[in-house]
Scaffold this motif. Structure first.
Motif, PDB file in Angstrom:
ATOM      1  N   PRO A   1      20.277  57.968  78.407  1.00  0.00           N
ATOM      2  CA  PRO A   1      20.849  56.619  78.271  1.00  0.00           C
ATOM      3  C   PRO A   1      22.283  56.554  77.748  1.00  0.00           C
ATOM      4  O   PRO A   1      22.761  55.449  77.444  1.00  0.00           O
ATOM      5  CB  PRO A   1      19.883  55.961  77.278  1.00  0.00           C
ATOM      6  CG  PRO A   1      19.465  57.085  76.383  1.00  0.00           C
ATOM      7  CD  PRO A   1      19.453  58.337  77.236  1.00  0.00           C
ATOM      8  N   HIS A   2      22.969  57.686  77.648  1.00  0.00           N
ATOM      9  CA  HIS A   2      24.364  57.645  77.167  1.00  0.00           C
ATOM     10  C   HIS A   2      25.107  58.869  77.690  1.00  0.00           C
ATOM     11  O   HIS A   2      24.891  59.978  77.212  1.00  0.00           O
ATOM     12  CB  HIS A   2      24.390  57.630  75.628  1.00  0.00           C
ATOM     13  CG  HIS A   2      25.756  57.579  75.008  1.00  0.00           C
ATOM     14  ND1 HIS A   2      26.067  56.784  73.918  1.00  0.00           N
ATOM     15  CD2 HIS A   2      26.910  58.237  75.295  1.00  0.00           C
ATOM     16  CE1 HIS A   2      27.333  56.948  73.577  1.00  0.00           C
ATOM     17  NE2 HIS A   2      27.877  57.841  74.398  1.00  0.00           N
ATOM     18  N   THR A   3      25.962  58.663  78.705  1.00  0.00           N
ATOM     19  CA  THR A   3      26.803  59.764  79.198  1.00  0.00           C
ATOM     20  C   THR A   3      28.189  59.244  79.565  1.00  0.00           C
ATOM     21  O   THR A   3      28.373  58.063  79.852  1.00  0.00           O
ATOM     22  CB  THR A   3      26.228  60.478  80.451  1.00  0.00           C
ATOM     23  OG1 THR A   3      26.687  59.816  81.634  1.00  0.00           O
ATOM     24  CG2 THR A   3      24.711  60.556  80.451  1.00  0.00           C
ATOM     25  N   HIS A   4      29.126  60.189  79.545  1.00  0.00           N
ATOM     26  CA  HIS A   4      30.479  59.953  80.066  1.00  0.00           C
ATOM     27  C   HIS A   4      30.669  60.968  81.199  1.00  0.00           C
ATOM     28  O   HIS A   4      31.661  61.690  81.245  1.00  0.00           O
ATOM     29  CB  HIS A   4      31.536  60.214  78.993  1.00  0.00           C
ATOM     30  CG  HIS A   4      31.322  59.474  77.695  1.00  0.00           C
ATOM     31  ND1 HIS A   4      32.101  58.406  77.325  1.00  0.00           N
ATOM     32  CD2 HIS A   4      30.425  59.650  76.688  1.00  0.00           C
ATOM     33  CE1 HIS A   4      31.707  57.969  76.122  1.00  0.00           C
ATOM     34  NE2 HIS A   4      30.692  58.709  75.727  1.00  0.00           N
ATOM     35  N   VAL A   5      29.659  61.056  82.077  1.00  0.00           N
ATOM     36  CA  VAL A   5      29.596  62.182  83.032  1.00  0.00           C
ATOM     37  C   VAL A   5      30.691  62.122  84.109  1.00  0.00           C
ATOM     38  O   VAL A   5      30.968  63.116  84.777  1.00  0.00           O
ATOM     39  CB  VAL A   5      28.168  62.251  83.637  1.00  0.00           C
ATOM     40  CG1 VAL A   5      27.885  61.044  84.521  1.00  0.00           C
ATOM     41  CG2 VAL A   5      27.935  63.556  84.365  1.00  0.00           C
TER      42      VAL A   5
ATOM     43  N   VAL B   1      27.414  49.846  71.622  1.00  0.00           N
ATOM     44  CA  VAL B   1      28.527  50.194  70.736  1.00  0.00           C
ATOM     45  C   VAL B   1      28.386  51.623  70.235  1.00  0.00           C
ATOM     46  O   VAL B   1      27.307  52.026  69.783  1.00  0.00           O
ATOM     47  CB  VAL B   1      28.617  49.266  69.492  1.00  0.00           C
ATOM     48  CG1 VAL B   1      30.052  49.234  68.977  1.00  0.00           C
ATOM     49  CG2 VAL B   1      28.134  47.866  69.787  1.00  0.00           C
ATOM     50  N   HIS B   2      29.498  52.405  70.346  1.00  0.00           N
ATOM     51  CA  HIS B   2      29.573  53.713  69.682  1.00  0.00           C
ATOM     52  C   HIS B   2      29.876  53.425  68.213  1.00  0.00           C
ATOM     53  O   HIS B   2      30.965  52.926  67.892  1.00  0.00           O
ATOM     54  CB  HIS B   2      30.756  54.525  70.218  1.00  0.00           C
ATOM     55  CG  HIS B   2      30.557  55.191  71.545  1.00  0.00           C
ATOM     56  ND1 HIS B   2      30.431  54.517  72.727  1.00  0.00           N
ATOM     57  CD2 HIS B   2      30.516  56.515  71.858  1.00  0.00           C
ATOM     58  CE1 HIS B   2      30.316  55.393  73.710  1.00  0.00           C
ATOM     59  NE2 HIS B   2      30.369  56.613  73.221  1.00  0.00           N
ATOM     60  N   ILE B   3      28.948  53.729  67.319  1.00  0.00           N
ATOM     61  CA  ILE B   3      29.211  53.424  65.900  1.00  0.00           C
ATOM     62  C   ILE B   3      28.939  54.630  65.004  1.00  0.00           C
ATOM     63  O   ILE B   3      28.094  55.478  65.302  1.00  0.00           O
ATOM     64  CB  ILE B   3      28.385  52.217  65.389  1.00  0.00           C
ATOM     65  CG1 ILE B   3      26.900  52.581  65.211  1.00  0.00           C
ATOM     66  CG2 ILE B   3      28.504  51.015  66.325  1.00  0.00           C
ATOM     67  CD1 ILE B   3      26.133  51.539  64.400  1.00  0.00           C
TER      68      ILE B   3
HETATM   69 FE    FE Z   1      29.765  58.623  73.894  1.00  0.00          FE
END
Ligand code: FE
Ligand code: NIG
Length: 434
Positions: free
Chosen positions: A82-86, A257-259
């Motif tokens: 559920p979280h990538t910057h692929v 949000v990246h926190i």
């Molecule tokens: Fe990230």
């Protein structure tokens, strides 16, 4: 007379169905409910699960165009990342060498390296090149069992390049067997042209980028589109984060949000207040913010490959989130800076050791809760009648192996929407051909 269907997996030694709880994620100490069954089978037709039951019974009642004998193996839902910057161009191997020699991630970022470095390579890449560089990473994710993958923009950092990244995500979603969820991350870093005017960049995001993104969504993306912000010292502060999230919410985007990756700025409470679907990293989150997150529907997404990739000792305090009653998911955070990794098996192995999740908790965090963290739990994340036939057959007999072993790919056959998307065994493919 047996009923004709197009897909049947029989002879499953251990089946983890990993159910949702009351239509929601597995929260607090209820995390890790795998809904175990033995000697099971899964029947599906046109990509949708129609029955889960006893293997001998289902084999007698159905005749399937494609039938797979799992030979006593473990079967789980397709993993959800559920979280990538692929999606990016280039690499940052030289920065890794500098970090190992002692430079910090933040120092390299302040010198114009880091995210802005990948932004330059990505802005200069054509959409074709971007897709060609990204596809092998998606192939690796799928081969390791991820059948649904979130993908962020955030290496364009101007309107045309961010829209180009969204277009690349939509094209990959059409072409690749994995299903992609899309997130607009224009607020990933302050680009060099706004170095002296960060608030001006926030205004650009709110007044120009978001309307363009919403128009793009209306024309090209039928599902939920998310907006994410990297809330961190050196990226976006709490006020800027609020401005962007409120504008995105007004446009009907889902919020992420990246926190608290490095410093705690209090964005957990803000995210909960605005109804964000997830807060991600959550490494140095304060007790107050953990409480606010636990009281809300916002899912905490831990990214253990990131501290691992940075060689840092601090990981998400997952047990504190669980004790507070929060819903926890895990993800790769695959990106060229802090953690280039494609395997949710590796994430489960790290989560067991450094987040102190049991193997059952790690698997639920990588399937049903991960699906809720990207608003796809209506059709993926568990093996339940009516959901997509996204299934992994593993080369191991039981679920603890998925966290216990690491470093080699344990996936035997990966199935997306009732079709083999990857198999390590040519005999399975031959049997599939009939
Ligand atoms: Fe990230
Ligand atoms: O989640 N923290 C911000 N974004 C990524 C890193 C991206 C990069 O360094 O390219 C992360 O770790």
């Amino acid at each position: 007379m047996s009923e004709s269907i197009d897909f049947l997996v029989t002879n499953i030694g251990q089946l983890c169905t990993v159910p949702a709880h009351d239509g929601g994620p597995q929260r607090g100490h209820r995390l890790g409910d795998l809904g175990l069954r033995e000697h099971a089978a899964i029947a599906a037709h046109e990509g949708i699960i129609i029955e889960v039951g006893d293997s001998i019974d289902l084999a007698a009642r159905y005749s399937a165009t494609h039938q797979i004998d799992a030979e006593g193996r473990l079967v789980t839902p397709g993993l959800v990342d559920p979280h990538t910057h692929v999606l990016w161009a280039g690499d940052r191997a030289d920065e890794f060498e500098r970090r190992i020699a002692g430079a910090t991630y933040q120092q390299i970022m302040a010198e114009g390296g880091g995210i802005n470095r990948t932004m330059l390579a990505t802005r200069h890449a054509s959409i074709h090149q971007l897709i060609d560089e990204t596809k092998p990473r998606l192939n690796a994710m799928l081969a390791h069992g991820s059948t649904t993958i979130e993908c962020k923009t955030g290496y364009g950092l101007n309107t045309p390049s961010e829209i180009a990244m969204l277009t690349a995500i939509a094209l990959l979603d059409m072409e690749h067997p994995a299903e992609l969820a899309a997130t607009f991350l224009g607020a990933h870093a302050i680009p060099p042209e706004y170095a002296d005017d960060p608030d001006g960049y926030v205004t650009l995001i709110c007044d120009e980028m978001l309307p363009a993104v919403v128009q793009w969504r209306d024309e090209h993306w039928p599902g939920t589109l998310f907006c994410d912000v990297f809330c961190e010292v050196g990226a976006f502060d709490l006020d800027q984060t609020r401005r962007i999230l409120e504008a995105a919410k007004a446009h009907g985007l889902g919020l992420k949000v990246h926190i608290d990756e490095f410093e705690s700025l209090g964005a957990g409470r803000l995210a909960a207040e605005l109804g964000a679907i997830s807060v991600d990293h959550v490494v140095v989150t304060s007790d107050d913010d953990i409480e606010a997150i636990a009281q809300s529907d916002t899912i905490a997404v831990a990214l253990p490959p990131t501290p691992f990739g940075l060689g840092l000792p601090h990981y998400t305090p997952a047990r504190r989130f669980i004790d507070a009653g929060a819903a926890l998911a895990i993800a790769t955070d695959c990106n060229p800076g802090t953690g280039w990794n494609e395997s949710m098996q590796f994430v489960m192995a790290l989560a067991a050791r450094y987040l102190h999740l049991t193997p059952a908790e790690a698997l639920a965090a990588a399937t049903i809760n991960a699906a809720f963290a990207i608003d796809r739990a209506d059709h993926v994340g568990s093996i339940e009648v009516g959901k997509q036939a996204d299934v992994v057959i593993w080369n191991v007999p039981s679920y603890p192996f998925l966290s216990y072993r690491f470093g080699s790919n344990l996936a035997h056959t990966v199935i997306k929407r009732g079709h083999i998307a990857h198999s390590a065994d040519w005999r399975a493919l031959l049997a599939w051909m009939g």
